[in-house]
Design an enzyme around this catalytic site. Sequence first.
Site, PDB file in Angstrom:
ATOM      1  N   TYR A 158       0.814  -1.212   0.000  1.00  0.00           N
ATOM      2  CA  TYR A 158       0.000   0.000   0.000  1.00  0.00           C
ATOM      3  C   TYR A 158       0.851   1.268   0.000  1.00  0.00           C
ATOM      4  CZ  TYR A 158      -4.416  -2.361   0.096  1.00  0.00           C
ATOM      5  OH  TYR A 158      -5.506  -3.125  -0.280  1.00  0.00           O
ATOM      6  N   ARG A 199       1.564   1.860  -3.556  1.00  0.00           N
ATOM      7  CA  ARG A 199       0.368   2.395  -4.214  1.00  0.00           C
ATOM      8  C   ARG A 199       0.157   3.857  -3.844  1.00  0.00           C
ATOM      9  NH1 ARG A 199      -4.815   0.225  -4.174  1.00  0.00           N
ATOM     10  NH2 ARG A 199      -4.852   0.856  -6.345  1.00  0.00           N
ATOM     11  N   HIS A 256     -15.008   3.203  -1.587  1.00  0.00           N
ATOM     12  CA  HIS A 256     -13.964   2.246  -1.185  1.00  0.00           C
ATOM     13  C   HIS A 256     -12.893   2.885  -0.316  1.00  0.00           C
ATOM     14  CE1 HIS A 256     -14.947  -0.622  -4.779  1.00  0.00           C
ATOM     15  NE2 HIS A 256     -15.811  -0.706  -3.796  1.00  0.00           N
ATOM     16  N   CYS A 258      -8.713   2.511  20.357  1.00  0.00           N
ATOM     17  CA  CYS A 258      -8.347   3.829  19.843  1.00  0.00           C
ATOM     18  C   CYS A 258      -9.186   4.152  18.602  1.00  0.00           C
ATOM     19  CB  CYS A 258      -6.857   3.868  19.496  1.00  0.00           C
ATOM     20  SG  CYS A 258      -6.262   5.476  18.933  1.00  0.00           S
ATOM     21  N   CYS A 296       0.266   4.536  15.657  1.00  0.00           N
ATOM     22  CA  CYS A 296      -0.694   5.592  15.959  1.00  0.00           C
ATOM     23  C   CYS A 296      -0.065   6.673  16.838  1.00  0.00           C
ATOM     24  CB  CYS A 296      -1.916   4.993  16.653  1.00  0.00           C
ATOM     25  SG  CYS A 296      -3.146   6.205  17.142  1.00  0.00           S
ATOM     26  N   CYS A 312      -2.514   6.775  20.470  1.00  0.00           N
ATOM     27  CA  CYS A 312      -2.352   5.778  21.528  1.00  0.00           C
ATOM     28  C   CYS A 312      -0.914   5.280  21.621  1.00  0.00           C
ATOM     29  CB  CYS A 312      -3.309   4.615  21.312  1.00  0.00           C
ATOM     30  SG  CYS A 312      -2.920   3.559  19.897  1.00  0.00           S
TER      31      CYS A 312
END
Length: 326
Positions: A73, A76, A127, A140, A182, A185
Amino acid sequence: MPFIEHDPTDMNSFKAYLKQSKRILALCGAGLSASSGLATFRGAGGLWKTHDAMSLATPNAFVKDPSLVWQFYSARRQAAFSAKPNPAHLALAALAVKNSDFITVTQNVDGLSPRAGHPPLQLQPVHGSLSTIKCTSVFCNYIQYDNYDMALTPALAPAPERSSNDAEAAPANIPVSDLPHCPKCTTGLLRPGVVWFGESLPAHVLSEIDEWMEDGPIELCLVIGTTGMVWPAAGYIGQCKEKGARVAIINMEIDDDPMLGGVEYADWLFKGDCAQILPQILEPVIGTMDQVKELLGDTDHFPAPTFQGGPFTETTSKESQGTGYY
């Protein structure tokens, strides 16, 4: 092919109908971004030729190998963020600015439509988006929208050009500690904000589309660069027809794919590159491309990021399952 009384390739009859149309829905797929140089989901190349891209688009794949999924990803994201909106994106954005009763339902996650200046209230990304990232921890609720960083961590920095000998080499095994975590958190892994196989589509997006469709008759449905066979998005073509819409399909594969979704409803069939055809057929409303660019202003920029700290909720139903298409 359906029987059509008029010439289905006649742009003049389409333009005449467009000028009298108010409520218009566009359903867009990967073909919209083809002229921007983006491969389709199944067309990912390079080192991903040896991987089944569809098998990476699942929550289980992320749990099993977050390094592999994030590298896929991240590649991408880098391709999408390096691309530029093409004239088809600009034409749809201009139509939305000119017509407040026009909405675009996009199956694309590349973020090129908002970068083209498409009004966000008239754009429904069913999407999700590659520019959205969210925490995977159940404790979270962190989400960030419009994150266009090329690398979320140093380990995911764009790779140097590979030679033909190692272009299909296996991706590196990145330690979990070096993957995006993250900032809220600090412990949960971040993940792309796209819809994976087995996940529900965004409930608020589906609700907004349904509310718009129920608000009155629909004059026109544009089916742009999509097979029209991915559900539930494909169902919007038939729903528009039931609401009185005439249907125009713009696709490179009209003659090559007899199963192309929406053809049975079609009133116009325009074969070719969306980036060439859309500016032509929408010109009676949006003007020339020079006028479109003047209307939209500087679109060569990224939207400012926004954050959400509240709960990220989705409704799950058989009809609204994600396709994992992106």
